[in-house]
Design a protein around this motif. Sequence first.
Motif, PDB file in Angstrom:
ATOM      1  N   ILE A 145      18.261 -72.733 -12.405  1.00  0.00           N
ATOM      2  CA  ILE A 145      18.853 -73.974 -12.929  1.00  0.00           C
ATOM      3  C   ILE A 145      17.753 -74.935 -13.374  1.00  0.00           C
ATOM      4  O   ILE A 145      17.820 -75.503 -14.472  1.00  0.00           O
ATOM      5  CB  ILE A 145      19.758 -74.632 -11.866  1.00  0.00           C
ATOM      6  CG1 ILE A 145      21.024 -73.808 -11.678  1.00  0.00           C
ATOM      7  CG2 ILE A 145      20.101 -76.064 -12.248  1.00  0.00           C
ATOM      8  CD1 ILE A 145      21.873 -74.246 -10.497  1.00  0.00           C
ATOM      9  N   ILE A 146      16.748 -75.102 -12.545  1.00  0.00           N
ATOM     10  CA  ILE A 146      15.638 -76.007 -12.893  1.00  0.00           C
ATOM     11  C   ILE A 146      14.938 -75.523 -14.162  1.00  0.00           C
ATOM     12  O   ILE A 146      14.656 -76.317 -15.070  1.00  0.00           O
ATOM     13  CB  ILE A 146      14.652 -76.111 -11.708  1.00  0.00           C
ATOM     14  CG1 ILE A 146      15.330 -76.821 -10.534  1.00  0.00           C
ATOM     15  CG2 ILE A 146      13.375 -76.831 -12.122  1.00  0.00           C
ATOM     16  CD1 ILE A 146      14.581 -76.719  -9.226  1.00  0.00           C
ATOM     17  N   LEU A 147      14.671 -74.221 -14.243  1.00  0.00           N
ATOM     18  CA  LEU A 147      14.016 -73.671 -15.433  1.00  0.00           C
ATOM     19  C   LEU A 147      14.893 -73.804 -16.680  1.00  0.00           C
ATOM     20  O   LEU A 147      14.389 -74.062 -17.770  1.00  0.00           O
ATOM     21  CB  LEU A 147      13.649 -72.208 -15.204  1.00  0.00           C
ATOM     22  CG  LEU A 147      12.469 -71.949 -14.277  1.00  0.00           C
ATOM     23  CD1 LEU A 147      12.338 -70.466 -13.976  1.00  0.00           C
ATOM     24  CD2 LEU A 147      11.191 -72.490 -14.897  1.00  0.00           C
ATOM     25  N   SER A 148      16.182 -73.634 -16.515  1.00  0.00           N
ATOM     26  CA  SER A 148      17.101 -73.747 -17.653  1.00  0.00           C
ATOM     27  C   SER A 148      17.131 -75.169 -18.188  1.00  0.00           C
ATOM     28  O   SER A 148      17.093 -75.396 -19.405  1.00  0.00           O
ATOM     29  CB  SER A 148      18.494 -73.286 -17.230  1.00  0.00           C
ATOM     30  OG  SER A 148      19.367 -73.302 -18.317  1.00  0.00           O
ATOM     31  N   PHE A 149      17.203 -76.142 -17.297  1.00  0.00           N
ATOM     32  CA  PHE A 149      17.165 -77.544 -17.731  1.00  0.00           C
ATOM     33  C   PHE A 149      15.823 -77.879 -18.383  1.00  0.00           C
ATOM     34  O   PHE A 149      15.778 -78.586 -19.396  1.00  0.00           O
ATOM     35  CB  PHE A 149      17.445 -78.493 -16.569  1.00  0.00           C
ATOM     36  CG  PHE A 149      18.897 -78.624 -16.221  1.00  0.00           C
ATOM     37  CD1 PHE A 149      19.861 -78.845 -17.198  1.00  0.00           C
ATOM     38  CD2 PHE A 149      19.323 -78.533 -14.904  1.00  0.00           C
ATOM     39  CE1 PHE A 149      21.197 -78.969 -16.878  1.00  0.00           C
ATOM     40  CE2 PHE A 149      20.662 -78.660 -14.569  1.00  0.00           C
ATOM     41  CZ  PHE A 149      21.593 -78.880 -15.557  1.00  0.00           C
ATOM     42  N   ALA A 150      14.732 -77.374 -17.813  1.00  0.00           N
ATOM     43  CA  ALA A 150      13.413 -77.619 -18.408  1.00  0.00           C
ATOM     44  C   ALA A 150      13.321 -76.987 -19.793  1.00  0.00           C
ATOM     45  O   ALA A 150      12.805 -77.596 -20.738  1.00  0.00           O
ATOM     46  CB  ALA A 150      12.316 -77.065 -17.499  1.00  0.00           C
ATOM     47  N   ALA A 151      13.825 -75.768 -19.932  1.00  0.00           N
ATOM     48  CA  ALA A 151      13.794 -75.080 -21.223  1.00  0.00           C
ATOM     49  C   ALA A 151      14.595 -75.843 -22.265  1.00  0.00           C
ATOM     50  O   ALA A 151      14.143 -76.030 -23.401  1.00  0.00           O
ATOM     51  CB  ALA A 151      14.354 -73.661 -21.073  1.00  0.00           C
ATOM     52  N   GLY A 152      15.780 -76.298 -21.888  1.00  0.00           N
ATOM     53  CA  GLY A 152      16.590 -77.091 -22.813  1.00  0.00           C
ATOM     54  C   GLY A 152      15.896 -78.381 -23.206  1.00  0.00           C
ATOM     55  O   GLY A 152      15.921 -78.789 -24.373  1.00  0.00           O
ATOM     56  N   GLY A 153      15.273 -79.024 -22.239  1.00  0.00           N
ATOM     57  CA  GLY A 153      14.530 -80.258 -22.534  1.00  0.00           C
ATOM     58  C   GLY A 153      13.375 -80.016 -23.487  1.00  0.00           C
ATOM     59  O   GLY A 153      13.151 -80.789 -24.424  1.00  0.00           O
TER      60      GLY A 153
END
Length: 174
Positions: A145-153
């Motif tokens: 989840i953290i990586l997915s949000f970072a990737a989207g950002g």
Amino acid sequence: MLYTLAGGGTLCGVAALVLLIVSTATDFWMQYRYSGASANQGLWRFCINHKCHAHTITVAFWDATRAFMLLSVLSCFAGVLLGLSAFGNGTKSRRVRTGGFALLLSGFLALLALAIYTGVTVNFFGKRFLDWRFSWSYIVAWVAIILSFAAGGFQLCAYQKNIAELPPTNVQGS
């Protein structure tokens, strides 16, 4: 700058995708003691003394958690593909932006899945089994989840940087 941010977003997205797949497929979301034996469960089955069986309880939270995790995997996959398309011929800033939104959606869907699973586990299974804990598959999902949000950002920042760097168009009056 577009390629640096989009590359970072794509790299984070690939890592998130791998972790989401591993988390969804494995049987170690929760570990507990059952009649003195070690047991663990995932989204699809539970195992007691290394003998695994399909879930016998048909509760809506299993279906909801599975559905949100699978949708998260699909959304993350789409975000990664769109992020990779930014490295093709020319800058495709709309694809980068759409990929960023897909990765953010992936993180949100996985967050929903884990919120459902956590709530039911603490309120139902936590009272049923005295000696229990969340296990590594569950923790891997949080990292995803953290990586997915970072990737989207990163993808959305790449889009904003690309828009800011575009030269102004000269409009000639007749």
